[in-house]
Design a protein around this motif. Structure first.
Motif, mmCIF file in Angstrom:
data_model
loop_
_atom_site.group_PDB
_atom_site.id
_atom_site.type_symbol
_atom_site.label_atom_id
_atom_site.label_comp_id
_atom_site.label_asym_id
_atom_site.label_seq_id
_atom_site.Cartn_x
_atom_site.Cartn_y
_atom_site.Cartn_z
ATOM 1 N N VAL A 199 0.836 -1.201 0.000
ATOM 2 C CA VAL A 199 0.000 0.000 0.000
ATOM 3 C C VAL A 199 0.875 1.257 0.000
ATOM 4 O O VAL A 199 0.454 2.319 -0.470
ATOM 5 C CB VAL A 199 -0.940 -0.025 1.240
ATOM 6 N N ARG A 200 2.126 1.142 0.470
ATOM 7 C CA ARG A 200 3.018 2.309 0.481
ATOM 8 C C ARG A 200 3.391 2.753 -0.927
ATOM 9 O O ARG A 200 3.802 3.895 -1.128
ATOM 10 C CB ARG A 200 4.304 1.972 1.249
ATOM 11 N N HIS A 201 3.304 1.855 -1.896
ATOM 12 C CA HIS A 201 3.766 2.163 -3.256
ATOM 13 C C HIS A 201 2.646 2.155 -4.283
ATOM 14 O O HIS A 201 2.894 2.427 -5.461
ATOM 15 C CB HIS A 201 4.827 1.139 -3.681
ATOM 16 N N GLY A 202 1.423 1.845 -3.914
ATOM 17 C CA GLY A 202 0.336 1.825 -4.881
ATOM 18 C C GLY A 202 -0.949 1.366 -4.226
ATOM 19 O O GLY A 202 -1.018 1.175 -3.004
ATOM 20 N N MET A 247 -11.277 -5.234 3.280
ATOM 21 C CA MET A 247 -10.779 -3.865 3.406
ATOM 22 C C MET A 247 -10.230 -3.356 2.059
ATOM 23 O O MET A 247 -10.448 -2.211 1.680
ATOM 24 C CB MET A 247 -9.681 -3.822 4.465
ATOM 25 N N THR A 248 -9.545 -4.227 1.319
ATOM 26 C CA THR A 248 -8.984 -3.843 0.016
ATOM 27 C C THR A 248 -10.083 -3.457 -0.966
ATOM 28 O O THR A 248 -9.973 -2.468 -1.702
ATOM 29 C CB THR A 248 -8.149 -4.998 -0.545
ATOM 30 N N ARG A 249 -11.159 -4.263 -1.016
ATOM 31 C CA ARG A 249 -12.257 -3.951 -1.935
ATOM 32 C C ARG A 249 -12.888 -2.607 -1.604
ATOM 33 O O ARG A 249 -13.199 -1.813 -2.499
ATOM 34 C CB ARG A 249 -13.311 -5.069 -1.869
ATOM 35 N N LYS A 250 -13.080 -2.343 -0.326
ATOM 36 C CA LYS A 250 -13.666 -1.070 0.068
ATOM 37 C C LYS A 250 -12.768 0.104 -0.328
ATOM 38 O O LYS A 250 -13.240 1.134 -0.833
ATOM 39 C CB LYS A 250 -13.913 -1.061 1.586
ATOM 40 N N MET A 251 -11.466 -0.040 -0.094
ATOM 41 C CA MET A 251 -10.534 1.045 -0.440
ATOM 42 C C MET A 251 -10.502 1.281 -1.943
ATOM 43 O O MET A 251 -10.473 2.424 -2.409
ATOM 44 C CB MET A 251 -9.122 0.714 0.073
ATOM 45 N N ASN A 252 -10.502 0.213 -2.746
ATOM 46 C CA ASN A 252 -10.487 0.370 -4.205
ATOM 47 C C ASN A 252 -11.762 1.049 -4.700
ATOM 48 O O ASN A 252 -11.731 1.851 -5.651
ATOM 49 C CB ASN A 252 -10.316 -0.982 -4.880
ATOM 50 N N LEU A 296 -13.520 3.242 -3.027
ATOM 51 C CA LEU A 296 -13.375 4.662 -2.707
ATOM 52 C C LEU A 296 -12.429 5.360 -3.680
ATOM 53 O O LEU A 296 -12.674 6.501 -4.099
ATOM 54 C CB LEU A 296 -12.859 4.814 -1.268
ATOM 55 N N MET A 297 -11.343 4.701 -4.059
ATOM 56 C CA MET A 297 -10.392 5.301 -5.005
ATOM 57 C C MET A 297 -11.021 5.473 -6.381
ATOM 58 O O MET A 297 -10.767 6.465 -7.070
ATOM 59 C CB MET A 297 -9.131 4.437 -5.089
ATOM 60 N N GLU A 298 -11.850 4.493 -6.824
ATOM 61 C CA GLU A 298 -12.527 4.623 -8.120
ATOM 62 C C GLU A 298 -13.499 5.796 -8.110
ATOM 63 O O GLU A 298 -13.589 6.549 -9.091
ATOM 64 C CB GLU A 298 -13.258 3.330 -8.441
ATOM 65 N N LYS A 299 -14.219 5.958 -6.986
ATOM 66 C CA LYS A 299 -15.124 7.087 -6.880
ATOM 67 C C LYS A 299 -14.353 8.406 -6.937
ATOM 68 O O LYS A 299 -14.811 9.371 -7.563
ATOM 69 C CB LYS A 299 -15.929 6.987 -5.589
ATOM 70 N N GLN A 300 -13.216 8.441 -6.274
ATOM 71 C CA GLN A 300 -12.411 9.664 -6.278
ATOM 72 C C GLN A 300 -11.897 9.972 -7.692
ATOM 73 O O GLN A 300 -11.906 11.122 -8.132
ATOM 74 C CB GLN A 300 -11.239 9.518 -5.312
ATOM 75 N N ALA A 301 -11.456 8.918 -8.430
ATOM 76 C CA ALA A 301 -10.973 9.124 -9.800
ATOM 77 C C ALA A 301 -12.091 9.612 -10.706
ATOM 78 O O ALA A 301 -11.888 10.483 -11.563
ATOM 79 C CB ALA A 301 -10.380 7.818 -10.341
ATOM 80 N N GLN A 302 -13.306 9.053 -10.514
ATOM 81 C CA GLN A 302 -14.439 9.494 -11.328
ATOM 82 C C GLN A 302 -14.787 10.939 -11.040
ATOM 83 O O GLN A 302 -15.115 11.730 -11.936
ATOM 84 C CB GLN A 302 -15.647 8.586 -11.058
#
Length: 617
Positions: free
Chosen positions: A352-355, A379-384, A386-392
């Motif tokens: 997670v420190r690098h990507g 936890m990984t699925r939830k974080m991804n 959130l990141m997809e929503k942020q990118a959108q």
């Protein structure tokens, strides 16, 4: 002890298992290494000497074989008819007649053939010139058949080998490199086998020397391949105590042994003998090269042997470490069933420190560690997500900024155009108003022809042509517009309203600011790597140097005091769409005009130029 205890407690379980095994195995192994080291040197010396003896026994015949080939060439030369005529019998004919004979031509051809598939590099015959027949002999030496083989003996005088022949009256001589003259070594070969012959002419006897040249590099190569120990040297010495060849000239000089000492002390031995040379212990072996009476000497210094013994010990140690590593592997395997999966979870979480976090494979076992993996994957699925929503959200923001920037451009142009039509209506120019409205209609048809904000260079070129036409209706055709864009660029994509703000700026703040209120605008373009570059130039009043740096910042003002919002928006749109390396760039000279470069990637119908070229191929 407290520190050691704390360190041990902090170790992971796998390290604790392997550390205990290390202590158990290492103690007896150290005792074995000390015992082995004391006998390693004698083993290495014995093995190396035996190996070098075997190699030397193979090397000496190779050298003798090479020498025999050279002797065979010399013998074959002496058996030729022309040689027999010249050196075995008294010469009754003139030398020039001999040079023109058929035997001379055959002799020259055979000499060339003898140097093709043998170690021989050249053959030269040096002849003493009788004074009473000097002109005739000169013609002989310079004849077409013999000039490449025969030379005057004057060219050999001054060489070391000539002095040896004159001093000892020897019949034959193998010549190492320093016996030869500089010209010989450069042109013919760096070593030679030379035999003496005589020319009988007019009751007189004259000297001649047949020199068969060859390269000493072959001997050096054979001697180098004879060695297996670093720092050792093999060299050949002749009966005159001179160096013939060596694997290393510098080492041969260091470990040089006298020929007479070898003859006296070592003739009865065919093994290596220990010697002290310059305070260093060495092992010396020798072989007799029978044909010329040479000796091949091989010197093995003791220091590399000591190094080899150390290497042998290290190799033994490496084998032991390999065995120890195998034991460690077995111990690790036992503990890894417990600690391995925990370590994999920790390692996966560190990514997670690098990507973005990456989920793990579903666990086979559903114990406590399996539950930990399942929790991590959730936890990984939830974080991804959130990141997809942020990118959108970022993409929506980019599109909104693009639409906002374009919306700022359209009202700006419409205001200027309607102002022009209003001015003409006040003048009562009804037909021209009609023409202007039709042009404006076509202008906005091009602007609004597609829902997307992307057009083609061809339509943008038509767009600015209509704009200049509308302006010329207002300013009495005072603006010349020249478009010189290559046809192959016309179908490339470009954002709508990219050219018009730049042309508008050139008209209002460039040409119309001149005293004559007239000028020319030129539009051209070209391909540069994978980008399209369009150039808009005018001969207006130009831009002051202090205004150029801020013209694309959105904070500058035009020459007439207006804002540069349209230019800034155009530049910003290109950067938002394609990246910061694209957009507008200005260059201007006050009083002479302005040039604007517009750079954007080459694309057709959503496909880049690189993709088009690939599909075409």
């Amino acid at each position: 002890m407290r520190t050691i205890k704390q360190w041990y407690q902090d170790l992971n379980l796998q390290s604790k298992f392997t550390l205990v095994l290390l202590v158990i195995v290492a103690i007896p192994a150290i005792a074995i290494i000390f015992f082995f080291y004391g006998n390693a040197y004698d083993m290495v010396v014995s093995y190396t000497i035996r190996q070098e003896q075997d190699r030397s026994a193979q090397t000496a015949p190779l050298i003798e074989e090479s020498l025999q080939k050279i002797l065979d060439v010399s013998t074959e030369i002496s058996s030729l008819d022309f040689y027999q005529t010249l050196f075995k019998n008294a010469i009754t004919d003139s030398f020039s007649d001999l040079a023109e004979s058929e035997d001379a031509a055959d002799f020259s051809d055979l000499i060339r053939q003898l140097t093709q598939d043998t170690p021989v590099t050249n053959v030269k015959i040096y002849m003493e010139v009788p004074k009473e027949a000097s002109a005739d002999v000169d013609a002989f030496l310079n004849s077409d058949h013999l000039k490449d083989t025969f030379l005057s003996l004057e060219q050999a005088k001054g060489t070391y080998w000539y002095g040896i022949f004159r001093g000892t009256r020897a019949a034959q001589l193998f010549c190492p490199s320093f016996y030869l003259g500089a010209q010989e070594k450069k042109a013919y070969g760096d070593q030679a086998y030379i035999t003496h012959a005589s020319v009988i002419y007019d009751s007189g006897t004259y000297d001649a020397y047949i020199a068969v040249y060859y390269s000493g590099y072959d001997f050096n190569q054979i001697l180098s391949e004879n060695l297996t120990l670093d720092g050792s040297v093999s060299y050949i010495m002749n009966e005159r105590n001179n160096l013939v060849s060596a694997s290393s000239d510098s080492l041969a000089g260091i470990y040089w042994l006298d020929y007479d000492k070898i003859m006296e002390s070592y003739m009865s031995s065919n093994s290596y003998v220990e010697q002290e040379i310059l305070g260093k212990t060495v092992y010396v072996g020798f072989y007799r090269i029978r044909q010329p009476g040479w000796f091949m000497v091989t010197v093995l210094p003791s220091q590399p042997l000591i190094t080899q013994s150390n290497i042998l010990v290290l190799q033994f140690l490496a084998i032991y470490i390999a065995v120890l590593a195998l034991a460690f592997f077995l111990a690790s395997t036992l503990s890894k069933s417990i600690t391995g999966r925990i370590s994999s979870v920790i390692s996966q979480m560190r990514t997670v420190r690098h990507g973005p976090p990456v989920p793990m494979d579903s666990p086979d076992a559903h114990d406590e560690i399996g539950d930990l993996i399942d929790t991590y994957n959730y936890m990984t699925r939830k974080m991804n997500q959130l990141m997809e929503k942020q990118a959108q959200a970022a993409e929506d923001l980019r599109i909104a900024e693009f639409n906002s920037l374009q919306a700022q451009i359209n009202p700006h142009f419409l205001y200027n155009t309607m102002d022009m039509i209003n001015w003409m209506a006040h003048q009562g120019r009804t037909s021209e108003v009609c023409n202007a409205v039709q042009s404006l209609s076509r202008f906005y048809k091009l602007t609004l022809s597609r829902k997307k904000g992307i057009s083609t260079i061809a339509k943008e070129e038509e767009h600015v042509s209509i704009y200049v036409h509308l302006q010329n209706m207002r300013y009495h055709d005072s603006i010349s517009f020249i478009s010189d864009i290559p046809d192959e660029l016309m179908e490339y994509q470009i954002p709508k309203l990219t050219l018009q703000p730049v042309v508008e700026n050139a008209v209002l703040h460039g040409i119309l600011e001149t005293p004559t209120k007239s000028g020319t605008i030129v539009l051209t373009g070209w391909m540069e790597d994978k980008d399209v570059v369009l150039l808009i130039s005018d001969d207006g009043v130009g831009i002051a140097p202090d205004k150029l740096p801020v013209i694309l910042s959105g904070e500058g003002t035009s020459v007439s005091g207006g804002t540069n919002i349209a230019i800034y928006n155009t530049h910003r749109r290109l950067q938002v769409l394609y990246g910061d390396q694209y957009g507008l760039s200005y260059s201007s000279k006050l009083g002479s005009g302005t040039e604007v470069q517009i750079r954007f990637p080459a694309k057709k119908d959503g496909i880049s130029e690189e993709q088009i070229n690939t599909e075409t191929k």
